[in-house]
Scaffold this motif. Structure first.
Motif, PDB file in Angstrom:
ATOM      1  N   LEU A 152     -33.033  48.340   9.072  1.00 45.73           N
ATOM      2  CA  LEU A 152     -31.827  48.363   8.060  1.00 45.73           C
ATOM      3  C   LEU A 152     -31.592  47.039   7.583  1.00 45.73           C
ATOM      4  O   LEU A 152     -30.802  46.947   6.988  1.00 45.73           O
ATOM      5  CB  LEU A 152     -31.348  49.439   8.455  1.00 45.73           C
ATOM      6  N   CYS A 153     -30.947  45.858   8.975  1.00 46.77           N
ATOM      7  CA  CYS A 153     -30.509  44.753   8.757  1.00 46.77           C
ATOM      8  C   CYS A 153     -31.222  43.904   7.943  1.00 46.77           C
ATOM      9  O   CYS A 153     -32.248  43.929   8.021  1.00 46.77           O
ATOM     10  CB  CYS A 153     -30.748  44.131  10.030  1.00 46.77           C
ATOM     11  N   HIS A 154     -30.154  43.222   7.280  1.00 45.15           N
ATOM     12  CA  HIS A 154     -30.349  42.113   6.588  1.00 45.15           C
ATOM     13  C   HIS A 154     -31.166  41.005   6.593  1.00 45.15           C
ATOM     14  O   HIS A 154     -31.395  40.230   5.707  1.00 45.15           O
ATOM     15  CB  HIS A 154     -29.720  41.974   5.122  1.00 45.15           C
ATOM     16  N   ASN A 155     -31.060  40.396   7.735  1.00 46.25           N
ATOM     17  CA  ASN A 155     -31.080  39.085   8.288  1.00 46.25           C
ATOM     18  C   ASN A 155     -31.400  39.048   9.433  1.00 46.25           C
ATOM     19  O   ASN A 155     -31.095  38.489  10.209  1.00 46.25           O
ATOM     20  CB  ASN A 155     -30.357  38.539   8.066  1.00 46.25           C
ATOM     21  N   PRO A 215     -31.952  42.533  14.930  1.00 52.57           N
ATOM     22  CA  PRO A 215     -30.863  43.004  14.310  1.00 52.57           C
ATOM     23  C   PRO A 215     -30.354  42.011  13.866  1.00 52.57           C
ATOM     24  O   PRO A 215     -30.187  40.557  15.490  1.00 52.57           O
ATOM     25  CB  PRO A 215     -30.381  44.042  14.383  1.00 52.57           C
ATOM     26  N   CYS A 216     -29.337  41.306  13.378  1.00 52.85           N
ATOM     27  CA  CYS A 216     -28.777  40.083  13.175  1.00 52.85           C
ATOM     28  C   CYS A 216     -27.162  40.583  13.526  1.00 52.85           C
ATOM     29  O   CYS A 216     -26.571  39.097  14.180  1.00 52.85           O
ATOM     30  CB  CYS A 216     -28.501  38.769  11.948  1.00 52.85           C
ATOM     31  N   GLY A 217     -26.678  41.045  13.401  1.00 57.06           N
ATOM     32  CA  GLY A 217     -25.549  41.694  14.275  1.00 57.06           C
ATOM     33  C   GLY A 217     -24.634  41.325  13.394  1.00 57.06           C
ATOM     34  O   GLY A 217     -23.418  41.368  13.726  1.00 57.06           O
ATOM     35  N   ARG A 218     -24.760  40.677  12.003  1.00 58.96           N
ATOM     36  CA  ARG A 218     -22.978  39.970  11.387  1.00 58.96           C
ATOM     37  C   ARG A 218     -23.652  41.021   9.923  1.00 58.96           C
ATOM     38  O   ARG A 218     -22.170  40.913   9.282  1.00 58.96           O
ATOM     39  CB  ARG A 218     -23.823  38.361  10.943  1.00 58.96           C
ATOM     40  N   CYS A 219     -24.763  40.950   9.460  1.00 61.89           N
ATOM     41  CA  CYS A 219     -25.361  41.391   7.629  1.00 61.89           C
ATOM     42  C   CYS A 219     -24.143  42.862   7.136  1.00 61.89           C
ATOM     43  O   CYS A 219     -23.493  43.466   8.931  1.00 61.89           O
ATOM     44  CB  CYS A 219     -26.601  41.579   7.521  1.00 61.89           C
ATOM     45  N   ARG A 220     -24.306  42.953   6.712  1.00 61.97           N
ATOM     46  CA  ARG A 220     -23.309  44.717   5.818  1.00 61.97           C
ATOM     47  C   ARG A 220     -23.967  45.954   7.215  1.00 61.97           C
ATOM     48  O   ARG A 220     -23.579  46.224   7.561  1.00 61.97           O
ATOM     49  CB  ARG A 220     -22.934  44.735   4.421  1.00 61.97           C
ATOM     50  N   SER A 221     -25.133  45.327   6.707  1.00 63.82           N
ATOM     51  CA  SER A 221     -25.991  46.524   7.290  1.00 63.82           C
ATOM     52  C   SER A 221     -25.838  47.066   8.703  1.00 63.82           C
ATOM     53  O   SER A 221     -25.230  47.992   9.668  1.00 63.82           O
ATOM     54  CB  SER A 221     -27.389  46.453   7.734  1.00 63.82           C
ATOM     55  N   CYS A 222     -25.575  45.894   9.656  1.00 67.66           N
ATOM     56  CA  CYS A 222     -25.391  45.997  11.113  1.00 67.66           C
ATOM     57  C   CYS A 222     -23.982  46.728  11.839  1.00 67.66           C
ATOM     58  O   CYS A 222     -23.375  46.681  12.369  1.00 67.66           O
ATOM     59  CB  CYS A 222     -25.650  44.086  11.795  1.00 67.66           C
ATOM     60  N   GLU A 223     -22.862  45.746  10.210  1.00 65.78           N
ATOM     61  CA  GLU A 223     -21.528  46.506  10.673  1.00 65.78           C
ATOM     62  C   GLU A 223     -21.696  47.223  10.633  1.00 65.78           C
ATOM     63  O   GLU A 223     -20.864  48.482  11.292  1.00 65.78           O
ATOM     64  CB  GLU A 223     -20.927  45.503   9.149  1.00 65.78           C
TER      65      GLU A 223
HETATM   66 ZN   LIG Z   1     -28.305  42.635   9.822  1.00 66.29          ZN
END
Ligand SMILES: [Zn+2]
Length: 331
Positions: free
Chosen positions: A53-56, A62-70
């Motif tokens: 689901l992570c965008h990046n 996972p990036c931990g910063r994108c909207r999905s991660c939030e």
């Molecule tokens: Zn992410």
């Protein structure tokens, strides 16, 4: 509920495999994570859903910063759905499956994947499994079903055959022991004993230690020992225990019976799962007839299976019957 999401150190091979598959665009629509309970399969499924689901994502993380991660950090992502029985040991019902598959078939809220994680998949009753089959046959684009299964034999073959299976096994005793000792801040000897009771499953051992399960196990074991010595009877003991989570009692029972069979086959006490119960186990092993033991194993397994599939079994009666059979082992 809190969502445990991590890759335990003994699951890294399977993780590398599935991330590689995803990288090549070869991830199927349905994964079946199969193996013993208490080793982190559901956490693996949650972590996989997060990466997808992570965008990046970077290097399978996972990036931990994108909207999905939030959204995931906040505890709820509308495209990552979890499906469990309403209570442990109860069935997953058809309306639960329908509700979630309807969401799956709608458009992803954040674009990209919609993912459902079901645990334990073997808790689906027949109607629920049939409802899921429709989704497995026509999954829709960017849909992923992750079925977590602890008892593969109890899952409908038609479900099994429509999923790509990833097999998980117990970590080595050495790895589990070291991990557990560190995790719970205990000596390796104590970790070893706890692991044996949890039948080698490290997360099962953590749950035992952290929950009230050790107390329940103690009272179950001493109840069974008392029953053999006629210090209590089946009805009284069933009355005392029937409101507990029966699935644990039945699992412990199977573990005891396996130990008895081991003893009869010449195993040493140190090789048993239930080292704290060797006195009772030896007494039964010395006097009980093999056929009766295996008959009881079958009955406990049958009750375990039907407990998951029936809405309201008569719990008291279920326990009473098994306790009569247990007492009769050495009559
Ligand atoms: Zn992410």
């Amino acid at each position: 509920m809190s969502i445990d999401e991590q890759i335990y150190p003994w699951l890294t091979d399977q993780w590398a495999h599935v991330i590689q598959q995803h990288g090549r665009g070869r991830l199927p629509h349905a994964l079946l994570l199969s193996g013993p309970a208490g080793i982190g399969k559901a956490a693996f499924g949650s972590a996989l859903a997060h990466v997808l689901l992570c965008h990046n994502p970077q290097d399978g993380a996972p990036c931990g910063r994108c909207r999905s991660c939030e959204l995931i950090a906040s505890g709820h992502h509308p495209d990552r759905l979890f499906l469990h029985p309403e209570e442990p040991g109860k069935p997953i019902r058809v309306d639960q499956v329908r509700e979630l598959t309807n969401v799956l078939h709608s458009t992803a809220q954040q674009g990209g994947y919609r993912i459902m994680i079901m645990e334990p998949a073997e808790a689906m009753n027949v109607a629920a499994a049939n409802a899921l089959l429709k989704t497995l046959e026509e999954p829709g684009q960017d849909t992923l079903l992750i079925l977590v299964c602890h008892q593969l034999g109890q899952l409908m073959p038609t479900i099994r055959s429509r999923c790509q299976r990833i097999e998980f096994s117990l970590p080595s005793n050495e790895q589990s022991r070291g991990w557990l000792a560190q995790k719970l801040g205990m000596g390796e000897d104590e970790a070893e004993k706890l692991l044996a009771i949890a039948q080698g499953a490290p997360l099962g051992a953590v749950a035992l230690k952290q929950g009230e399960l050790l107390d329940l196990r103690r009272s179950f074991m001493s109840g069974l020992a008392d029953l053999l010595r006629d210090r209590t009877d089946a009805i009284a003991l069933a009355q005392k225990l029937h409101k507990e989570e029966l699935i644990h009692l039945l699992d412990w029972w199977l573990s005891l019976l396996a130990d008895i069979v081991r003893l009869q086959s010449g195993a040493e006490n140190a090789d048993l799962n239930n080292v704290d119960m060797t006195k009772m186990l030896s007494a039964v092993a010395n006097r009980a007839d093999r056929v009766r033991i295996f008959t009881l194993v079958d009955r406990v397994q049958d009750e375990r299976k039907s407990l998951m599939l029936r809405h309201n079994p008569n719990r008291q009666l279920l326990l009473e019957k098994l306790m009569f059979d247990w007492r009769a082992l050495i009559r």
